[in-house]
Structures are given as C-alpha cells and as structure tokens.
Scaffold this motif. Sequence first.
Motif, PDB file in Angstrom:
ATOM      1  N   ALA A 167       0.835  -1.208   0.000  1.00  0.00           N
ATOM      2  CA  ALA A 167       0.000   0.000   0.000  1.00  0.00           C
ATOM      3  C   ALA A 167       0.870   1.257   0.000  1.00  0.00           C
ATOM      4  O   ALA A 167       0.495   2.283  -0.559  1.00  0.00           O
ATOM      5  CB  ALA A 167      -0.917  -0.011   1.214  1.00  0.00           C
ATOM      6  N   SER A 168       2.059   1.157   0.621  1.00  0.00           N
ATOM      7  CA  SER A 168       2.955   2.317   0.660  1.00  0.00           C
ATOM      8  C   SER A 168       3.823   2.412  -0.592  1.00  0.00           C
ATOM      9  O   SER A 168       4.494   3.418  -0.810  1.00  0.00           O
ATOM     10  CB  SER A 168       3.847   2.232   1.906  1.00  0.00           C
ATOM     11  N   ARG A 169       3.843   1.351  -1.396  1.00  0.00           N
ATOM     12  CA  ARG A 169       4.640   1.359  -2.638  1.00  0.00           C
ATOM     13  C   ARG A 169       3.804   0.759  -3.783  1.00  0.00           C
ATOM     14  O   ARG A 169       4.083  -0.336  -4.271  1.00  0.00           O
ATOM     15  CB  ARG A 169       5.910   0.510  -2.452  1.00  0.00           C
ATOM     16  N   PRO A 170       2.778   1.482  -4.212  1.00  0.00           N
ATOM     17  CA  PRO A 170       1.827   0.890  -5.164  1.00  0.00           C
ATOM     18  C   PRO A 170       2.157   1.128  -6.644  1.00  0.00           C
ATOM     19  O   PRO A 170       1.460   0.603  -7.514  1.00  0.00           O
ATOM     20  CB  PRO A 170       0.519   1.610  -4.809  1.00  0.00           C
ATOM     21  N   ALA A 171       3.213   1.911  -6.947  1.00  0.00           N
ATOM     22  CA  ALA A 171       3.403   2.406  -8.321  1.00  0.00           C
ATOM     23  C   ALA A 171       3.491   1.282  -9.361  1.00  0.00           C
ATOM     24  O   ALA A 171       2.896   1.379 -10.436  1.00  0.00           O
ATOM     25  CB  ALA A 171       4.646   3.286  -8.398  1.00  0.00           C
ATOM     26  N   VAL A 172       4.233   0.196  -9.026  1.00  0.00           N
ATOM     27  CA  VAL A 172       4.433  -0.857 -10.025  1.00  0.00           C
ATOM     28  C   VAL A 172       3.103  -1.518 -10.383  1.00  0.00           C
ATOM     29  O   VAL A 172       2.775  -1.681 -11.565  1.00  0.00           O
ATOM     30  CB  VAL A 172       5.443  -1.910  -9.513  1.00  0.00           C
ATOM     31  N   LEU A 173       2.307  -1.855  -9.373  1.00  0.00           N
ATOM     32  CA  LEU A 173       1.012  -2.481  -9.660  1.00  0.00           C
ATOM     33  C   LEU A 173       0.094  -1.520 -10.421  1.00  0.00           C
ATOM     34  O   LEU A 173      -0.549  -1.902 -11.401  1.00  0.00           O
ATOM     35  CB  LEU A 173       0.334  -2.934  -8.357  1.00  0.00           C
ATOM     36  N   GLU A 174       0.060  -0.258  -9.996  1.00  0.00           N
ATOM     37  CA  GLU A 174      -0.785   0.727 -10.682  1.00  0.00           C
ATOM     38  C   GLU A 174      -0.417   0.845 -12.151  1.00  0.00           C
ATOM     39  O   GLU A 174      -1.290   0.851 -13.028  1.00  0.00           O
ATOM     40  CB  GLU A 174      -0.639   2.109 -10.014  1.00  0.00           C
ATOM     41  N   ASN A 175       0.886   0.926 -12.420  1.00  0.00           N
ATOM     42  CA  ASN A 175       1.324   1.108 -13.806  1.00  0.00           C
ATOM     43  C   ASN A 175       1.072  -0.141 -14.649  1.00  0.00           C
ATOM     44  O   ASN A 175       0.684  -0.036 -15.809  1.00  0.00           O
ATOM     45  CB  ASN A 175       2.811   1.488 -13.845  1.00  0.00           C
ATOM     46  N   CYS A 176       1.293  -1.329 -14.070  1.00  0.00           N
ATOM     47  CA  CYS A 176       0.992  -2.559 -14.810  1.00  0.00           C
ATOM     48  C   CYS A 176      -0.502  -2.640 -15.087  1.00  0.00           C
ATOM     49  O   CYS A 176      -0.922  -3.097 -16.151  1.00  0.00           O
ATOM     50  CB  CYS A 176       1.468  -3.785 -14.031  1.00  0.00           C
ATOM     51  N   GLY A 177      -1.311  -2.173 -14.136  1.00  0.00           N
ATOM     52  CA  GLY A 177      -2.756  -2.123 -14.339  1.00  0.00           C
ATOM     53  C   GLY A 177      -3.114  -1.214 -15.507  1.00  0.00           C
ATOM     54  O   GLY A 177      -3.904  -1.582 -16.372  1.00  0.00           O
ATOM     55  N   LEU A 178      -2.495  -0.025 -15.571  1.00  0.00           N
ATOM     56  CA  LEU A 178      -2.771   0.909 -16.672  1.00  0.00           C
ATOM     57  C   LEU A 178      -2.398   0.271 -18.014  1.00  0.00           C
ATOM     58  O   LEU A 178      -3.139   0.383 -18.998  1.00  0.00           O
ATOM     59  CB  LEU A 178      -2.005   2.218 -16.467  1.00  0.00           C
ATOM     60  N   TYR A 179      -1.238  -0.403 -18.047  1.00  0.00           N
ATOM     61  CA  TYR A 179      -0.834  -1.101 -19.269  1.00  0.00           C
ATOM     62  C   TYR A 179      -1.896  -2.117 -19.667  1.00  0.00           C
ATOM     63  O   TYR A 179      -2.298  -2.210 -20.823  1.00  0.00           O
ATOM     64  CB  TYR A 179       0.516  -1.786 -19.042  1.00  0.00           C
ATOM     65  N   TRP A 180      -2.380  -2.869 -18.679  1.00  0.00           N
ATOM     66  CA  TRP A 180      -3.349  -3.926 -18.979  1.00  0.00           C
ATOM     67  C   TRP A 180      -4.671  -3.359 -19.520  1.00  0.00           C
ATOM     68  O   TRP A 180      -5.277  -3.918 -20.428  1.00  0.00           O
ATOM     69  CB  TRP A 180      -3.597  -4.798 -17.745  1.00  0.00           C
TER      70      TRP A 180
END
Lengths: 198, 86
Positions: A167-180
Amino acid sequence: VESPVDTSKARIGIWLFILSEILLFGGLFLLYSAYRYKHAADFESASDALSLFDGTLNTAILITSSLMVALAVHFLRMERKRLVVLFLVFTMALAAAFLVIKGFEWTEKFERGLYPGSPELLARPPGVILYFGLYFIMTGLHALHVFVGLCIFAVVIFMTRTGRIAASRPAVLENCGLYWHLVDIIWIFLYPLFYLIA
Amino acid sequence: VVKTYVMVWVGLLALTAATVVSASLELGRLSIYTCIAIAAVKSTLVLLFFMHLRYEKRLIFKLLIPIALATLAIFIALTFTDIATR
C-alpha cells in the motif's frame, strides 16, 4: 480512494508509454481503414471466416480481466494483500484463456490454408489477402501484448507476496494495471473491426 | 468503489452485446459508425474509471487523450484527403 503516496510522476511515465502504444496501433488502424475504404466488399466477405463466438467470448474475457486488475489495485490501497494476489491470479487465468482461444482461432485458419503467403490465400481477391494480412499482424501484435502482460503479472504477484509492492509502494502495480487496461482498449477496437463486419 | 467498478464492468458487457446486435441489423454503411461509436463509449468507460482519469487532478492527465486523438485525426484526415480523391 486516493493512494496514500503520490505516484503521479510514475503514472506520467506509463501514460507517455501508453501514448506511444496508441500511435503504434493507430498506424495499423489507419492502414486498415485505408485498405478497407478501397476493398470494402472483400473485407466483408473475408470477415465471414472469423468466429463471431470466439471473438465475443474473448472480448468478455478481456473486459473481465480489466475488472480484476482494477479490483487488485483497489484492494492494495485497502491493504488486503491476499485479495490483491487473488485478483491478479484471476487476471492471469483470464489472460491465458484469451491466448488459448486466440491460439485455437489461428490454428483453425492455418488448417484452412489461411495464413500470409499461403497458395490458398493468394488465389483470393486482393482485399481478402490484405484483410488476413492485417488480421494476423494486428491480432498477433495484440496477442504479444497479452503475453507480455501475463509475464508482467507473474512478476507483480511475486513482488506483492515479498512486500516490494505494498500500500505504501503501489506504483508498479498501478502502472501494470494501466498497461493492462490499454491492452483491453486496443481489443475493444480490434473486435468490431475484424469480427463484426460480415 | 467496488460497486462502481462492477457497474462499469456490467456496462461494458452490455455494450458488447449491443454492438453484436447492431452489427446483425443490416444497417449498411451506418453499421461501421455504430460499431466505432460503441467502441469509443466502451473505451471512455475504461479510461475514466478503470484507468482513473476521472480522478486525476493534474492538467497533463487531462491533455493525454486529446493529444493522442488529435494526432490520429491529423493522420487520418491527411491520408484520406489523398486516397479519397485519387
């Protein structure tokens, strides 16, 4: 729900990548519209060879996988780590199902002699040859993106489990989500242009 | 939030069903425009809700899609002024 940390700089980066992807596929969509404009009747008759059922099923699968990723991002903010992993596993399962169905579709075309440069296809009118050329290039490039997404989410699940995504380091998941979601949007346009013109 | 996402998902599936029905209606030339319009609505839903553009506050996020669409519009307009008038 607002993310607890500011990841907007990381998001600007992935959005620039998404813009470049839109232009990459945009060029192919432009090529498609130019050839379809010239060979409208051939495109319509060629489209009959595609399975509307498979195309529609794959559309539903990708839309559902987008929902799964959106939920994973949401539950990361709620600090529900197990739900994050669960929804990412669902995403991967749906992405794999998409590729399996795509694989069956392509195999069926190949068995009927419909592949770029085949004697069977070269005997058809020029518009039909162009249609199948574009079909294999555009769905192929899209399927490659789905495959890359599959690999990325395997890494993302690993990183979530080891705490490198949290939750304190969400950038990677958020960005992979945007790609998806981008991969989903591209399919939203590919589907009517190839499957729904009969 | 979960409820919003699920509603967007239901909307996307409903629009997919609508596009299949519209394609089977023999609308002729209108058919392609209907399909593209429905695809555009579906994409807008994904962009606004799943991709959070609705909640982004910085100006750059509001410019992204207009920039992409404007670029593509220029490509398409210039290409078709050529091929449609040959």
